[in-house]
Design a protein around this motif. Structure first.
Motif, PDB file in Angstrom:
ATOM      1  N   THR A 131       0.838  -1.198   0.000  1.00  0.00           N
ATOM      2  CA  THR A 131       0.000   0.000   0.000  1.00  0.00           C
ATOM      3  C   THR A 131       0.874   1.250   0.000  1.00  0.00           C
ATOM      4  O   THR A 131       2.027   1.213   0.424  1.00  0.00           O
ATOM      5  CB  THR A 131      -0.897   0.079   1.246  1.00  0.00           C
ATOM      6  N   ASP A 132       0.305   2.344  -0.443  1.00  0.00           N
ATOM      7  CA  ASP A 132       0.911   3.635  -0.126  1.00  0.00           C
ATOM      8  C   ASP A 132       0.665   3.886   1.366  1.00  0.00           C
ATOM      9  O   ASP A 132      -0.023   3.111   2.041  1.00  0.00           O
ATOM     10  CB  ASP A 132       0.303   4.737  -0.994  1.00  0.00           C
ATOM     11  N   ALA A 133       1.230   4.942   1.891  1.00  0.00           N
ATOM     12  CA  ALA A 133       1.194   5.189   3.337  1.00  0.00           C
ATOM     13  C   ALA A 133      -0.226   5.143   3.884  1.00  0.00           C
ATOM     14  O   ALA A 133      -1.132   5.779   3.348  1.00  0.00           O
ATOM     15  CB  ALA A 133       1.840   6.532   3.653  1.00  0.00           C
ATOM     16  N   SER A 134      -0.407   4.401   4.961  1.00  0.00           N
ATOM     17  CA  SER A 134      -1.747   4.169   5.499  1.00  0.00           C
ATOM     18  C   SER A 134      -2.248   5.314   6.370  1.00  0.00           C
ATOM     19  O   SER A 134      -3.373   5.272   6.853  1.00  0.00           O
ATOM     20  CB  SER A 134      -1.766   2.867   6.314  1.00  0.00           C
ATOM     21  N   HIS A 135      -1.417   6.348   6.556  1.00  0.00           N
ATOM     22  CA  HIS A 135      -1.892   7.490   7.338  1.00  0.00           C
ATOM     23  C   HIS A 135      -2.387   8.619   6.422  1.00  0.00           C
ATOM     24  O   HIS A 135      -2.594   9.742   6.884  1.00  0.00           O
ATOM     25  CB  HIS A 135      -0.768   8.026   8.245  1.00  0.00           C
ATOM     26  N   MET A 136      -2.587   8.313   5.156  1.00  0.00           N
ATOM     27  CA  MET A 136      -3.038   9.331   4.211  1.00  0.00           C
ATOM     28  C   MET A 136      -4.557   9.448   4.191  1.00  0.00           C
ATOM     29  O   MET A 136      -5.279   8.474   4.399  1.00  0.00           O
ATOM     30  CB  MET A 136      -2.490   8.995   2.811  1.00  0.00           C
ATOM     31  N   GLY A 137      -5.028  10.660   3.926  1.00  0.00           N
ATOM     32  CA  GLY A 137      -6.457  10.928   3.959  1.00  0.00           C
ATOM     33  C   GLY A 137      -7.251  10.119   2.970  1.00  0.00           C
ATOM     34  O   GLY A 137      -8.439   9.836   3.193  1.00  0.00           O
TER      35      GLY A 137
END
Length: 578
Positions: free
Chosen positions: A286-292
């Motif tokens: 995944t791309d960063a999981s803290h992204m909106g």
């Protein structure tokens, strides 16, 4: 060996039977917690050996990424992560511009937009080779690059300078060359951001962005790039928090608009399109999981396991490690993540680690790069800058401007507001002044409101930033104006635009029709959208001394412009061209 394990002998893994046995046996011996933890790549901020050891005992994660640190700290940290991991971890870095983010002081080579403008695959190859060499020097085994997004929306500033451009064929040529360079060293590449950024002008750091191409359009652009890279043995792909409604609905006609999810949560895109239709057998992260773009889809307790069930093999970063790991374990125990899907994810993870040979040389890292090698890469950076800097527009033939005939320069430098009160001065602006003077100009520098306030907070600063001399005075004082733009950043706003330091500021190009004015962008390529009145405009692609020097020397006629631009610089408007 079970028949279903045979794919590990093939592209992109190329394992021997003994390697497959290691994968099999390791998975069989893992506890549920170990299996769940292996799905995570975490951001590490721990340097002390006892803390690293304790963390890995509590959370036996599959990989780490770290923030930019001193070279010695990176090497020691990475050695500790290999030493105290039961299963050797991936250690990842972003090498989008070369290895400059591997450790502080590592060489910057070029932005992808710069390489696209230069158009030479040999330079992309050297950027990859530099990245691979520096990564292996400190124990990094995975680079989250290249970015292969097809840049189609001139208003997008999320991938803008991070994309090779708008031509799928050129993107393929340069990304293949980059990957080949990285692969001179045993380091994985990761193409991103599937299914393709650069169509929406919104930032997936803040909101789920949407690639609204038709299936046919996607097949000819982003799909073409991914398919050919897959066919050539691409090892890993990063799924973005980006929706592709056309293919989701084609593969599942029952879906409504309300059902559309980003690729990270979409079975249609990951399993239907990427795995089944395109035949990708490698690892999906995944791309960063803290992204909106991910946070906004569903409660985190649901999305953590559903990302894996949808088809991603690894989960990048954690909101809270203990909490997210528990969510993942609960997802396994409740059957949200099926046994088959978990097994497949672990096979992809361990299979790729075996592909790197991590199971045979745990704790391996080496220090072989020398100052001579760093100097070699610095020379490459200068060569690429010379080949990339682009004269986009010069409708009044202001170029070249001879410093002997027109020495008096007024400099306006447009950049972001300081992010903290600790930020003092602007080294990029200082480089611009130095390089203008080096070229033979006499430079008078305009002060922004930010700089005035840094010196002294005063109500008098506002009328000062709004004050303009008479036209006569200005024309008598200056031969040429340089307006240099260094807007930067993302994940704070959806599209970064040209900003002035105050309303009705004297930085707004009121002087454009009075004195020859030359615009230079040191980052984004699309500033003509906000500065269409400029008759001369140069894209320099990066805020480095090499790019600044090349742009100024070329503006002064000391060397020719060699870079090429594409139509995205006009942002779809006629007024940017005249």
């Amino acid at each position: 060996m079970k028949k279903e394990w045979k794919y590990l002998l093939e592209t992109p893994y190329h394992l021997e039977e003994e390697d497959v046995e290691w994968v099999q046996n390791t998975i069989q011996d893992m506890t549920v917690k170990e299996k769940a933890a292996q799905l995570f790549i975490v951001m590490n901020d721990k340097k002390e050996e006892d803390k690293v050891k304790e963390f890995l005992q509590d959370y036996p994660v599959g990989g780490i990424r770290y923030r930019n640190m001193e070279k010695e700290d990176v090497m020691l940290q990475n050695q500790m992560f290999q030493k105290y991991s039961k299963i050797p971890p991936f250690i990842a870095a972003n090498c989008e511009c070369g290895p400059n983010e591997v450790y502080k002081g590592a060489p910057f080579i070029a932005t992808e937009a710069e390489l696209g403008a230069a158009g030479k695959s040999s330079w992309a190859n050297q950027a990859g080779a530099a990245s691979g060499e520096i990564c292996r020097e400190v124990g990094v085994n995975w680079t989250f690059s290249p970015i292969v997004d097809v840049y189609l929306n001139g208003k997008n500033t999320i991938v803008n300078s991070r994309s090779y451009g708008d031509d799928p064929d050129q993107i393929l040529e340069l990304s293949k060359a980059y990957i080949q360079g990285v692969h001179e060293h045993p380091v994985l590449c990761c193409a991103k951001h599937f299914p393709g950024d650069g169509v929406d002008d919104r930032d997936q750091h803040l909101v789920m962005s949407v690639n609204d191409q038709s299936c046919e359009e996607w097949d000819q652009t982003n799909g073409k790039v991914y398919q050919e890279l897959i066919d050539e043995g691409l090892e890993t792909i990063m799924a973005g928090h980006i929706a592709l409604p056309s293919y989701c609905k084609k593969l599942n006609p029952k879906l409504t608009d309300a059902d559309i999810l980003p690729a990270t949560l979409s079975k249609e895109l990951l399993q239907g399109l990427l795995r089944k239709k395109m035949g990708f057998k490698g690892l999906i992260v995944t791309d960063a999981s803290h992204m909106g773009g991910l946070y906004g889809t569903m409660p985190r307790q649901e999305l953590v396991p559903r990302v894996i069930e949808a088809g991603c093999d690894m989960f990048l970063f954690a909101h809270d490690m203990e909490e997210d790991l528990n969510y993942m374990i609960q997802g396994i125990e409740k059957g949200i993540i099926t046994e088959e899907r978990l097994q497949s994810a672990l096979e992809h993870i361990l299979g790729m680690k075996a592909h790197l040979g991590l199971h045979k040389k745990q704790g391996h890292s080496r220090d072989t790069a020398s100052e001579q090698v760093s100097r070699q890469y610095a020379q490459i950076e200068e060569e690429i800058a010379d080949g990339a800097v682009t004269l986009v527009k010069d409708v009044k033939n202001y170029i070249p401007v001879n410093p002997k005939e027109s020495p008096k320069v007024r400099l306006y430098f447009l950049t972001n507001a300081p992010e903290t009160r600790l930020q003092k001065g602007n080294p990029v602006k200082e480089m611009v002044v130095e390089e203008l003077e080096r070229a033979g100009f006499q430079v008078d520098v305009n002060e922004s409101l930010y700089e005035m306030e840094e010196k002294e907070v005063s109500p008098g600063n506002i009328p000062k930033i709004m004050k303009k001399p008479s036209i006569r005075e200005f024309r008598e004082s200056y031969d040429v104006v340089f307006i240099v733009v260094y807007m930067h950043g993302y994940s704070k706003e959806n599209s970064v635009r040209v900003k002035y330091s105050f309303e009705h500021s004297n930085e707004i190009p009121w002087f454009n029709c009075e004195v020859p004015t030359i615009g230079i962008s040191l980052n984004f390529t699309n500033h003509l959208y906000d500065l269409p009145m400029l008759k001369t405009y140069i894209n320099a692609y990066a805020p480095t001394r090499a790019c600044i020097r090349a742009a100024i020397e070329k503006a002064a006629g000391k060397s020719e412009f060699k870079g090429k631009h594409n139509d995205t610089v006009w942002c779809g408007r006629w007024d940017t061209k005249v």
